[in-house]
Design a protein around this motif. Structure first.
Motif, PDB file in Angstrom:
ATOM      1  N   SER A 117       0.812  -1.221   0.000  1.00  0.00           N
ATOM      2  CA  SER A 117       0.000   0.000   0.000  1.00  0.00           C
ATOM      3  C   SER A 117       0.847   1.272   0.000  1.00  0.00           C
ATOM      4  CB  SER A 117      -0.930   0.007   1.214  1.00  0.00           C
ATOM      5  OG  SER A 117      -0.183   0.104   2.420  1.00  0.00           O
ATOM      6  N   SER A 119       3.487   3.951  -1.562  1.00  0.00           N
ATOM      7  CA  SER A 119       4.064   4.423  -2.825  1.00  0.00           C
ATOM      8  C   SER A 119       5.255   5.358  -2.612  1.00  0.00           C
ATOM      9  CB  SER A 119       3.003   5.147  -3.657  1.00  0.00           C
ATOM     10  OG  SER A 119       2.593   6.356  -3.022  1.00  0.00           O
ATOM     11  N   GLY A 132       0.210   6.577   0.140  1.00  0.00           N
ATOM     12  CA  GLY A 132      -0.422   5.406  -0.439  1.00  0.00           C
ATOM     13  C   GLY A 132      -0.415   5.429  -1.956  1.00  0.00           C
ATOM     14  N   THR A 133      -1.137   4.493  -2.536  1.00  0.00           N
ATOM     15  CA  THR A 133      -1.086   4.299  -3.980  1.00  0.00           C
ATOM     16  C   THR A 133      -1.788   5.388  -4.781  1.00  0.00           C
ATOM     17  OG1 THR A 133      -3.036   2.861  -3.791  1.00  0.00           O
ATOM     18  CG2 THR A 133      -0.866   1.803  -3.787  1.00  0.00           C
TER      19      THR A 133
END
Length: 236
Positions: A117, A119, A132-133
């Motif tokens: 999850s 990034s 996060g993504t």
């Protein structure tokens, strides 16, 4: 420490060094006892000042018999210092990184974020941030942990550490009331959060940050001013 991918079960723990933790438990009570002794020493003079707070308490302290008054001041000051050390220990952040997840322990709770999850990871003015993504903030935790130790831990387990800090720093805009471009309800939450910042109510501000994150709004603070950006779930 060279960058690499950590294996499952191979954990890297980043925490405040034990010697620093011991120093806090020793230093704070000593400083508290010293402050108590100083207040006792100056109690009579402070009680005569018209603007001094707790004048009745100072008068009582100045008129109390010795050595009981001085001993009591030392004990009370030392206990106050011990309480401050306890608060510091409770707020202390410990980060455990593996190839599968990150666990962050602070304020008596543990938050876990899976590797899939995440990034981006970076250090932002004594705060550890995980994105996060869709570029949302998964974690924003203040800490005194060294940035290089955090960087080495995350790189060792293959996380995308951002050496230059926040990769979306240029996307933030300062919030002003009723600003267009925000999702429905975000302005009201930012207004409430602004009041919380003025009151230095960190718990309320943290809760409102979480609610804003649910609307796809990322917030950062600079001298009690709020700056915002939208996550990638919204078109830019």
């Amino acid at each position: 420490m060279k960058p690499g991918k950590g294996t499952k079960g191979d954990a890297t723990v980043v925490a405040e060094p034990m010697e620093e933790q011991i120093l806090v438990w020793v230093l704070f009570p000593v400083l508290g006892a010293g402050a108590g002794w100083l207040i006792k020493l100056m109690a009579g003079w402070l009680a005569d000042l018209p603007f001094a707070p707790f004048q009745r308490g100072l008068e009582f302290l100045a008129s109390s018999p010795e050595p009981e008054a001085t001993l009591g001041s030392l004990v009370v000051g030392g206990l106050a210092g011990l309480a401050f050390a306890g608060v510091a220990a409770w707020e202390r952040l410990t980060v455990t990184v593996t190839g599968d997840a990150v666990a962050l322990r602070s304020r008596g709770t543990t938050q876990e974020v899976t590797r899939a999850s995440v990034s981006a990871v970076f250090h932002d003015e004594k705060r550890l941030v995980l994105l996060g993504t869709v570029t949302e903030e998964l974690v924003r935790e203040g800490s005194d942990l060294k940035a290089d130790r955090l960087r080495d831990a995350f790189l060792r387990h293959g996380y995308p550490w951002q050496e230059g800090g926040d990769p979306y720093a240029g996307d933030y805009r300062r919030w002003v009331e009723d600003l267009p471009g925000l999702p429905s309800g975000a302005n009201a939450l930012l207004k409430a959060r602004g009041r919380a910042l003025e009151r230095s109510d960190t718990d309320d501000a943290r809760q409102l940050r979480t609610e804003l994150a649910g609307l796809g709004v990322v917030v950062r603070d600079e001298k009690k001013h709020q700056f915002w950006r939208l996550t990638d779930q919204f078109p830019r």
